[in-house]
Design a protein around this motif. Sequence first.
Motif, mmCIF file in Angstrom:
data_model
loop_
_atom_site.group_PDB
_atom_site.id
_atom_site.type_symbol
_atom_site.label_atom_id
_atom_site.label_comp_id
_atom_site.label_asym_id
_atom_site.label_seq_id
_atom_site.Cartn_x
_atom_site.Cartn_y
_atom_site.Cartn_z
ATOM 1 N N GLU A 87 -25.404 -54.646 58.127
ATOM 2 C CA GLU A 87 -25.519 -53.678 59.407
ATOM 3 C C GLU A 87 -25.007 -52.221 59.037
ATOM 4 O O GLU A 87 -25.809 -51.638 59.490
ATOM 5 C CB GLU A 87 -24.677 -54.176 60.457
ATOM 6 N N PRO A 88 -24.194 -51.912 58.281
ATOM 7 C CA PRO A 88 -24.136 -50.421 57.917
ATOM 8 C C PRO A 88 -25.453 -50.070 57.246
ATOM 9 O O PRO A 88 -25.528 -48.908 57.260
ATOM 10 C CB PRO A 88 -22.769 -50.492 57.295
ATOM 11 N N TYR A 89 -25.966 -50.808 56.354
ATOM 12 C CA TYR A 89 -27.007 -50.584 55.753
ATOM 13 C C TYR A 89 -28.170 -50.354 56.459
ATOM 14 O O TYR A 89 -28.920 -49.255 56.441
ATOM 15 C CB TYR A 89 -27.372 -51.618 54.765
ATOM 16 N N PHE A 90 -28.584 -51.091 57.607
ATOM 17 C CA PHE A 90 -29.470 -50.771 58.608
ATOM 18 C C PHE A 90 -29.121 -49.415 59.332
ATOM 19 O O PHE A 90 -30.159 -48.716 59.553
ATOM 20 C CB PHE A 90 -29.462 -51.888 59.764
ATOM 21 N N LYS A 91 -27.886 -49.266 59.697
ATOM 22 C CA LYS A 91 -27.719 -47.892 60.125
ATOM 23 C C LYS A 91 -27.967 -46.721 59.259
ATOM 24 O O LYS A 91 -28.492 -46.035 59.797
ATOM 25 C CB LYS A 91 -26.168 -47.810 60.659
ATOM 26 N N HIS A 92 -27.801 -46.773 58.057
ATOM 27 C CA HIS A 92 -28.173 -46.038 57.109
ATOM 28 C C HIS A 92 -29.447 -45.828 57.071
ATOM 29 O O HIS A 92 -30.158 -44.677 56.996
ATOM 30 C CB HIS A 92 -27.547 -46.461 55.600
ATOM 31 N N ILE A 93 -30.306 -46.884 57.155
ATOM 32 C CA ILE A 93 -31.702 -46.637 57.053
ATOM 33 C C ILE A 93 -32.081 -45.879 58.057
ATOM 34 O O ILE A 93 -33.370 -44.995 57.998
ATOM 35 C CB ILE A 93 -32.293 -47.957 56.924
ATOM 36 N N LEU A 94 -31.903 -46.322 59.540
ATOM 37 C CA LEU A 94 -31.950 -45.393 60.444
ATOM 38 C C LEU A 94 -31.746 -43.988 60.508
ATOM 39 O O LEU A 94 -32.511 -43.076 61.012
ATOM 40 C CB LEU A 94 -31.389 -46.108 61.808
ATOM 41 N N ASP A 95 -30.783 -43.451 59.998
ATOM 42 C CA ASP A 95 -30.473 -42.126 59.929
ATOM 43 C C ASP A 95 -31.403 -41.528 58.846
ATOM 44 O O ASP A 95 -31.085 -40.005 59.127
ATOM 45 C CB ASP A 95 -28.919 -42.233 59.200
ATOM 46 N N THR A 96 -32.035 -42.348 58.132
ATOM 47 C CA THR A 96 -33.084 -41.320 57.212
ATOM 48 C C THR A 96 -34.296 -41.178 58.264
ATOM 49 O O THR A 96 -35.383 -40.495 57.553
ATOM 50 C CB THR A 96 -33.321 -42.030 55.979
ATOM 51 N N VAL A 108 -31.877 -58.153 61.309
ATOM 52 C CA VAL A 108 -32.257 -56.842 61.848
ATOM 53 C C VAL A 108 -32.075 -56.802 63.470
ATOM 54 O O VAL A 108 -31.694 -56.021 64.286
ATOM 55 C CB VAL A 108 -33.492 -56.423 61.322
ATOM 56 N N ARG A 109 -32.683 -58.085 64.057
ATOM 57 C CA ARG A 109 -32.431 -58.336 65.481
ATOM 58 C C ARG A 109 -31.247 -58.274 65.823
ATOM 59 O O ARG A 109 -30.775 -57.772 67.035
ATOM 60 C CB ARG A 109 -33.317 -59.407 65.813
ATOM 61 N N ASP A 110 -30.356 -59.089 65.164
ATOM 62 C CA ASP A 110 -28.855 -59.300 65.644
ATOM 63 C C ASP A 110 -28.193 -57.868 65.572
ATOM 64 O O ASP A 110 -27.410 -57.522 66.563
ATOM 65 C CB ASP A 110 -28.214 -60.216 64.639
ATOM 66 N N PHE A 111 -28.593 -56.988 64.594
ATOM 67 C CA PHE A 111 -28.104 -55.618 64.524
ATOM 68 C C PHE A 111 -28.529 -54.824 65.648
ATOM 69 O O PHE A 111 -27.815 -54.037 66.332
ATOM 70 C CB PHE A 111 -28.549 -55.089 63.309
ATOM 71 N N LEU A 112 -29.884 -54.841 66.170
ATOM 72 C CA LEU A 112 -30.233 -54.127 67.261
ATOM 73 C C LEU A 112 -29.613 -54.496 68.575
ATOM 74 O O LEU A 112 -29.699 -53.501 69.725
ATOM 75 C CB LEU A 112 -31.662 -54.239 67.250
ATOM 76 N N GLN A 113 -29.332 -55.721 68.703
ATOM 77 C CA GLN A 113 -28.894 -56.188 69.929
ATOM 78 C C GLN A 113 -27.523 -55.838 70.133
ATOM 79 O O GLN A 113 -26.916 -56.105 71.367
ATOM 80 C CB GLN A 113 -28.911 -57.900 70.028
ATOM 81 N N GLY A 114 -26.732 -55.468 69.292
ATOM 82 C CA GLY A 114 -25.407 -55.067 69.297
ATOM 83 C C GLY A 114 -25.032 -53.920 70.429
ATOM 84 O O GLY A 114 -25.987 -53.144 70.278
ATOM 85 N N SER A 115 -23.868 -53.918 71.167
ATOM 86 C CA SER A 115 -23.770 -52.935 72.048
ATOM 87 C C SER A 115 -23.648 -51.578 71.428
ATOM 88 O O SER A 115 -24.422 -50.586 71.945
ATOM 89 C CB SER A 115 -22.412 -53.208 72.699
ATOM 90 N N GLU A 116 -22.930 -51.407 70.400
ATOM 91 C CA GLU A 116 -22.981 -49.934 69.519
ATOM 92 C C GLU A 116 -24.558 -49.539 69.422
ATOM 93 O O GLU A 116 -24.836 -48.512 69.514
ATOM 94 C CB GLU A 116 -22.302 -50.102 68.319
ATOM 95 N N MET A 117 -25.240 -50.394 68.986
ATOM 96 C CA MET A 117 -26.785 -49.865 68.574
ATOM 97 C C MET A 117 -27.538 -49.758 69.805
ATOM 98 O O MET A 117 -28.242 -48.826 69.649
ATOM 99 C CB MET A 117 -27.400 -51.103 67.730
#
Length: 670
Positions: free
Chosen positions: A528-537, A634-643
């Motif tokens: 999940e932190p990796y996915f956030k890192h990808i979106l930050d780019t 990826v879907r689980d990550f995007l569905q999180g409240s923080e995301m």
Amino acid sequence: MLDPLTAIGLAGNVVQFVDFTAKLIAEGRAIYKAGATSENEDLEVITRDLIGLNGKLLSVSPPDSGSVQESEDEDLQHLAKRCVELGKELLSILEDLRMSGSYTRWDSFRMATRTVRKKDKIEGIQKRLNDIRAQLNLHLIALLRFMEMDRTDQLIQLKDEILMAIQELSQRDKRDRLQKKLLSKEQYLQPEANNVQDLSAISSKLSDLSQEGERVRREQRVLFSLRFRSMDVRHSKIPEAHNTTFNWIFEEAAEDDSLPRVEFMQWLRSSGDIYWLSGKAGSGKSTLTKFIASHPRTMQALSLWAGQHRLFTASHFFWHAGTDLQKSQEGLLQTILYDILRKCPDLIPAVLPFRWQAYGYSFENPEAWTLPELLTALRRLIEHDLSAKFCFFIDGLDEYYGNHVEIISLLRDLITSSNIKICVSSRPWNIFEDAFGKNSSRMLALQDLTRNDIQLYVQNHLEENEHFIRLKTRDPRCVDLVQEIVDRAQGVFLWVFLVVRDLVQGLTNSDRIVDLQRRLRRLPTDLEPYFKHILDTVEDIYKDQTAETFQLCLQARSPPLLMVFSLLDEEDPKFALTSSVSPLSVDEVAARYHEAHRRLNARCKGLLELVGDPIHDYFWETFSVQVDYLHRTVRDFLQGSEMQDYLKMSAGRHFDAHTCLANASLGLIK
């Protein structure tokens, strides 16, 4: 002399009077020249146009489906009727404020006075019309969304029906059997067959052939009813195992004594039971299940278990982000029955007697399959005097949409028969640990066994890169880099895939080994932190579109078509409402395909990918290839409240998935 406050008040009144008088003069001059003010003329044109458009809506008969679409249509009709009523009221006022025939400047001035006095009433009606128009837009968008979904489903279903018909009608055993019977009867159709005995033989043979044809027709109809559109989608999306990886599962003893012992081959050859493939998110459970479900060594071992009995296998891959049948018991049972009965269609009359009779009496399709009917059919199949053994491979129990106790109970009920064994995979949740984890010889923890596979994967993919090969000849630390990746992976293949992709990008930029190490060490070790890192780019200019794209995928009931994203990217927000109706040219379709794919990559950085069966025809690919998540995580990550908060914050404007789908729906018929 006036006091200051009185003077200010008087000055204010003078200013208001001068302003009011100036307006009257301007209005009067406009009325004298044209018979009405330009503002009123424009408003009249707009209102007449609005009445005309809503009149067309009122002329359309509402559907009789009783569905949500019908409700939207009724609301639309009501709003259109109210819009016409208000429009006529406004036109009546505007007509009253229009000069006709010959008139003087004084007449124009008096009309201007009436115009100014009625301005508030006009603006009030205009505001109400604008509010109704906004509501009309919302209801029209929702209605168009349903139309788009129905049209997309129809197109995909039509394509799948054609492919299914080709596949089923090309079964060699049926085709050859009928062909041989036809050839065997050719001699009876020669001119010399002129006596009663020959004619009787011809009649008998043709009758047999007719009965055989009817049997084949019924078999195909039953199989076709069991098969559902998304049955193979999840299986086709799962990547193939990398060369020589996962071969350890067929070894009787582990090559490395430090690794847990795997007794999968022993289970395949022994009596029925459940074998559990446990693994962390992204560890490769689905890839492993796909690998073993059709591997020749699996079939060889199962043949030893089956002995003289016939062996049947079937596989199902649950998919939480898919359709209802991809994540339900009904979908599981339909897949199992279809897999077995298509290999042995002679069993259909005994296993599905009701359906067999129904398809004999009528060409109409019976009602949809129900869970009790499917369970009864599967029990008939198992209990039938068939002398057969069954092995089922079921992936993703954690992606089953329902109470997991139910699916566990179903599996346990099935293995009460000694003729059935089941291999399942899931994340190591407590409920599955309690159900399947008590027998260590009937389970494995995948993340503990893939270290060598991961090392092989990293080596092969990096050494395919010419920059890495040159770097390796100069710097021995490249070997240490591979080991560091393996150590940090913790058995998660998805993380390795992302890291290697990132490092290859660095090699493209001619990174040194120290640069590659720096890249690796700054990457998060959790997904999940990796996915956030990808979106930050993602570049700032794209972030609102990135948020819209992800929200569209989350809202869609199934993976959207690539063409939806092409049409979503139109610059004109009213594209769906203003476009002319005409076919898309082949060149335009090809251009949209390439542009949508590249834009998707730039905005989502590989977290979304194309899925489907490329047929090297841009027209059909663009209308059949779908956009789906790289992985369920990826879907689980995007569905999180923080995301979700992050996506909303990143969006530069309000996002409405219904709007996007509506624009796409009309865009399909540009």
